[in-house]
Design an enzyme around this catalytic site. Structure first.
Site, mmCIF file in Angstrom:
data_model
loop_
_atom_site.group_PDB
_atom_site.id
_atom_site.type_symbol
_atom_site.label_atom_id
_atom_site.label_comp_id
_atom_site.label_asym_id
_atom_site.label_seq_id
_atom_site.Cartn_x
_atom_site.Cartn_y
_atom_site.Cartn_z
ATOM 1 N N ASP A 46 46.120 44.743 42.232
ATOM 2 C CA ASP A 46 44.995 44.701 41.308
ATOM 3 C C ASP A 46 45.321 43.807 40.114
ATOM 4 O O ASP A 46 46.497 43.588 39.788
ATOM 5 C CB ASP A 46 44.690 46.109 40.776
ATOM 6 C CG ASP A 46 43.770 46.885 41.706
ATOM 7 O OD1 ASP A 46 43.181 46.262 42.592
ATOM 8 O OD2 ASP A 46 43.657 48.109 41.525
ATOM 9 N N LYS A 59 40.571 38.459 44.981
ATOM 10 C CA LYS A 59 40.272 37.232 45.707
ATOM 11 C C LYS A 59 40.101 37.445 47.212
ATOM 12 O O LYS A 59 40.023 36.496 47.974
ATOM 13 C CB LYS A 59 41.365 36.194 45.443
ATOM 14 C CG LYS A 59 41.424 35.754 43.988
ATOM 15 C CD LYS A 59 42.481 34.699 43.751
ATOM 16 C CE LYS A 59 42.502 34.260 42.289
ATOM 17 N NZ LYS A 59 43.536 33.237 42.033
#
EC number: 2.1.1.107
Length: 411
Positions: A200, A222
């Site tokens: 994270d 992403k």
């Protein structure tokens, strides 16, 4: 003995008779390991320390309340001689030699037939360190070597991969509030053993730089989402990598279960038949205020603290927080993910009875090198956030504890 090093061996003492002579400090230190090994421990001593006596009272050892007598070592597999009587120690040592009982002597190691190593444990591994030169025994150096090896195994700086017992799966690891030193020992070790780390944004990023080159690091922000929601995509990535036989760490900021969606990920993994380990982390809700000098509770000031998410405003129909009730509490209120909503939160608290003069502190990027603290009140916090350009991540603390100084009194 000075010319030949001791031969290291692990004794399996489960159910086997072990005799300990003397109930003092040496016995107090050595007995727990013998009990843990499952030995049938017989203590021979007229007296014992309170801790040793408690072991006897609990039935963990059998205590014979008398001095050593010839024959006490009969049928023993192992003996620890630690009395304050040199003559008794010498006689017991001679009996052990005659009956071929491995014997440790606390008063004279050179006359013993066995030495106790400095031991430590880490995830099913016992580290035992012995000094090999009898002429230059250095117990402090031996213990320091033991500590260095065990600490390295625990925190992942000494990497010893599993080969036979390693299984694929996922570990949901709470990385703590940001400072890489505040991750748990177990979390750091699992990171060091991982094949894939899905991290994270709020996880301790500095830890990622320490990973071996072969480890695949994936930024959760992403992951291609496509037709999936963000969390679904993360769940799928965890499952796919684990199904390929990889050891996966899901590195999260704070604690996986404190606004971390850890349970959602656990449910997805369980449904997919993927083994999962949850490693708690230090929540920013208590650690960040602490790092900024704010105790979330303090005698005479606050007897409770409440942690809420501020990502949804009080007037949003999706909000699950009972803001009117929170306004009536006298303790500390800790708000996570609430920087952009703090104006409306403050208005709601004041509207339901909270004093506008209630102290507020915003701690941005707590526990990191970029940490800064901005103070305000409920009446001024909205304009202060704008004026001071406070950005997420920031932990917001509301209550009188904000004004408690280092001397323990409110400012």
């Amino acid at each position: 003995m000075a010319e030949h090093p001791p031969y290291p061996v692990g004794l399996r003492l489960t159910g086997r008779r072990v005799v300990v002579l003397g109930g003092g400090q040496v016995a107090q230190r050595r007995l727990p390991a013998l009990i843990k090994a499952g030995a049938d421990v017989h203590l021979v001593s007229p007296e014992a320390t309170p801790s040793v006596e408690a072991m006897a009272d609990a039935g963990e050892i059998t205590w014979h309340r008398r001095p050593y007598a010839e024959g006490d070592l009969a049928d023993a597999w192992y003996a620890l001689i630690a009395t304050s009587d040199p003559d008794a120690n010498t006689a017991a040592s001679a009996e052990a030699e005659a009956h071929r009982v491995w014997c440790v002597r606390s008063d004279d190691a050179d006359r013993a037939t066995a030495w106790t190593p400095a031991t430590g444990h880490s995830e099913g591994v016992t580290v035992a360190v012995l000094t090999t030169d009898a002429r230059g025994r250095d117990p402090r150096h031996t213990a320091a070597v033991r500590d260095a090896v065990v600490e390295g195994l625990r925190d992942g700086t000494l990497v010893a991969p599993h080969f036979r017992t390693r299984t694929a799966g996922v570990a949901l690891v709470g990385g703590g509030p940001g400072d890489p030193d505040l991750i748990t020992v177990r979390g750091r070790r699992l990171l060091a053993e991982a094949d894939v780390v899905i991290a994270d944004r709020l996880g301790p990023r500095d830890l990622l730089a320490e990973l071996p080159p072969h480890v695949e690091v994936i930024d959760a922000a992403k992951i291609p989402y496509g037709r999936f929601m963000a969390q679904e995509a993360i769940n799928n990535a965890l499952i796919e990598h684990a199904k390929r036989g990889r050891s996966v760490v899901r590195l999260k900021g704070g604690d996986p279960y404190v606004f971390g969606r850890g349970m959602e990920e656990l449910h997805a993994l369980t449904e997919a038949g993927i083994p999962c380990t949850v490693v708690p982390g230090i929540s920013s809700s208590i650690s960040v205020p602490g790092a900024a000098g704010i105790p979330v509770t303090h005698r005479g000031v606050a007897h409770e603290f409440t942690v809420v998410s501020g990502h949804v405003a009080p007037d949003d129909e999706r909000s699950l927080v009972d803001w009117p009730s929170l306004a009536k509490l006298t303790g500390t209120l800790v708000i996570l993910m609430g920087v952009d909503k703090i104006g409306r939160i403050a208005e709601t608290l004041v509207a339901h009875g909270k004093s506008p003069d209630t102290p507020v502190a915003l701690v941005q990027e707590g526990t990191t090198s970029s940490q800064r603290r901005v103070d305000a009140t409920l009446a001024t916090v909205a304009e202060t956030v704008v004026a001071q350009d406070v950005k997420p991540p920031a932990v917001i603390v509301v209550g009188d504890v904000v004004a408690v100084g280092p001397d323990g009194t409110a400012a």
